[in-house]
Design an enzyme around this catalytic site. Structure first.
Site, PDB file in Angstrom:
ATOM      1  N   SER A 165       0.827  -1.204   0.000  1.00 34.58           N
ATOM      2  CA  SER A 165       0.000   0.000   0.000  1.00 34.58           C
ATOM      3  C   SER A 165       0.866   1.260   0.000  1.00 34.58           C
ATOM      4  O   SER A 165       2.021   1.254   0.438  1.00 34.58           O
ATOM      5  CB  SER A 165      -0.898   0.028   1.232  1.00 34.58           C
ATOM      6  OG  SER A 165      -1.719  -1.112   1.252  1.00 34.58           O
TER       7      SER A 165
HETATM    8  N1  SAH Z   1      -0.823  -4.914   4.168  1.00 35.48           N
HETATM    9  C1  SAH Z   1      -0.132  -4.820   2.884  1.00 35.48           C
HETATM   10  C2  SAH Z   1      -1.085  -4.699   1.727  1.00 35.48           C
HETATM   11  C3  SAH Z   1      -1.538  -6.007   1.316  1.00 35.48           C
HETATM   12  S1  SAH Z   1      -2.516  -6.067  -0.148  1.00 35.48           S
HETATM   13  C4  SAH Z   1       0.860  -3.694   2.898  1.00 35.48           C
HETATM   14  O1  SAH Z   1       1.348  -3.318   3.935  1.00 35.48           O
HETATM   15  O2  SAH Z   1       1.239  -3.187   1.876  1.00 35.48           O
HETATM   16  C5  SAH Z   1      -3.852  -7.064   0.469  1.00 35.48           C
HETATM   17  C6  SAH Z   1      -3.500  -8.480   0.818  1.00 35.48           C
HETATM   18  O3  SAH Z   1      -4.717  -9.116   1.240  1.00 35.48           O
HETATM   19  C7  SAH Z   1      -2.982  -9.317  -0.341  1.00 35.48           C
HETATM   20  O4  SAH Z   1      -1.729  -9.832  -0.005  1.00 35.48           O
HETATM   21  C8  SAH Z   1      -4.032 -10.440  -0.493  1.00 35.48           C
HETATM   22  O5  SAH Z   1      -3.465 -11.692  -0.842  1.00 35.48           O
HETATM   23  C9  SAH Z   1      -4.634 -10.484   0.888  1.00 35.48           C
HETATM   24  N2  SAH Z   1      -5.981 -11.072   0.953  1.00 35.48           N
HETATM   25  C10 SAH Z   1      -6.981 -11.008   0.052  1.00 35.48           C
HETATM   26  N3  SAH Z   1      -8.077 -11.668   0.487  1.00 35.48           N
HETATM   27  C11 SAH Z   1      -7.753 -12.169   1.715  1.00 35.48           C
HETATM   28  C12 SAH Z   1      -8.470 -12.933   2.695  1.00 35.48           C
HETATM   29  N4  SAH Z   1      -9.733 -13.334   2.521  1.00 35.48           N
HETATM   30  N5  SAH Z   1      -7.815 -13.259   3.834  1.00 35.48           N
HETATM   31  C13 SAH Z   1      -6.534 -12.868   4.063  1.00 35.48           C
HETATM   32  N6  SAH Z   1      -5.813 -12.137   3.173  1.00 35.48           N
HETATM   33  C14 SAH Z   1      -6.410 -11.787   2.024  1.00 35.48           C
END
Ligand code: SAH
Length: 227
Positions: free
Chosen positions: A75
């Site tokens: 992000s």
């Molecule tokens: N927190 C991260 C951003 C992650 S993007 C940062 O610091 O940059 C969002 C993440 O959510 C992705 O890795 C995706 O695989 C995960 N995701 C999507 N659906 C999910 C679910 N149902 N349970 C857990 N993780 C999930």
């Protein structure tokens, strides 16, 4: 901190200042006024270059999202800072994060809270994040591969919960696992998403506030995944 982490410090501090400036610029239009010094300090401390793929390290300290593989992104620092600030984390807090991704937001939370529990659906991402946490010596993070819609009932309740992918509506399990007095920050919606802050009152009732329009990857249902 290694020598290279220290070498990157000026770039990191410049990123924190840019995030602070952007917050001041957007504040009149946002339901949030300023970032706390504690959040700005961890932003200047966490080595973001270790969370992006090596071929994109030059972008690590720009205020933008970066692809991390598997169709996911790290992000934008401004959004990470805003979400963290909205959670108003105290040093004794236990925090749940849904969507570990590369683990950058996790590391920011870990710099503020007593402990962070983080769930990721995509195993290779979860494994890579766990290695990064070990490499930078984070000892207050527990990782799990699983479906974030269900939360982490065995470790509930939590003082704060943050969701870093967008569900169509706020998952009930997460509301249930929030302590009275706790805060949940979640991007909600399909094409058009809003970042929502939920505050759970002592009497279990909830107050919802829309903070800012955002653009996150969807929070997928386990059944949506191929295989
Ligand atoms: N927190 C991260 C951003 C992650 S993007 C940062 O610091 O940059 C969002 C993440 O959510 C992705 O890795 C995706 O695989 C995960 N995701 C999507 N659906 C999910 C679910 N149902 N349970 C857990 N993780 C999930």
């Amino acid at each position: 901190m290694t020598a290279i982490d220290e070498e990157m410090r000026p770039a990191r501090e410049a990123m924190a200042r840019e995030v602070e400036r952007l917050m001041a610029e957007l504040a009149p239009r946002l339901n949030h006024k300023a970032l706390s010094d504690r959040v700005l300090r961890v932003l200047a401390d966490v080595p973001r270059h270790l969370f992006v793929p090596t071929d994109r390290m030059s972008e690590a300290y720009l205020n933008r999202p970066v692809p991390i593989g598997y169709g996911q992104t790290i992000s934008q620092p401004f959004i990470v800072a805003l979400m963290t600030d909205l959670l108003d984390i105290g040093p004794d807090d236990r925090v749940l994060e849904i969507g570990t991704g590369c683990g950058y937001q996790t590391a920011i939370l870990a710099g503020l809270a007593r402990s962070v529990f983080t769930i990721e659906l995509c195993r290779p991402l979860a494994e890579r994040a766990a290695k990064t946490f070990e490499a930078i010596g984070l000892t207050n993070v527990t990782t799990r591969v699983g479906d974030g819609y269900l939360g982490w009932p065995e470790e509930a309740p939590f003082d704060a919960i943050v969701v870093t992918a967008a569900p169509p509506s706020i998952p009930d399990a997460l509301l249930d696992q929030l302590k009275p007095g706790g805060r949940l920050v979640v991007p909600v919606g399909d094409r058009s998403q809003q970042l929502i802050l939920v505050e759970k009152r002592r009497d279990q009732s909830t107050i919802l506030r829309e903070i800012i329009p955002v653009c996150f990857v969807p929070l997928t249902r386990r059944d949506d995944r191929p295989g």
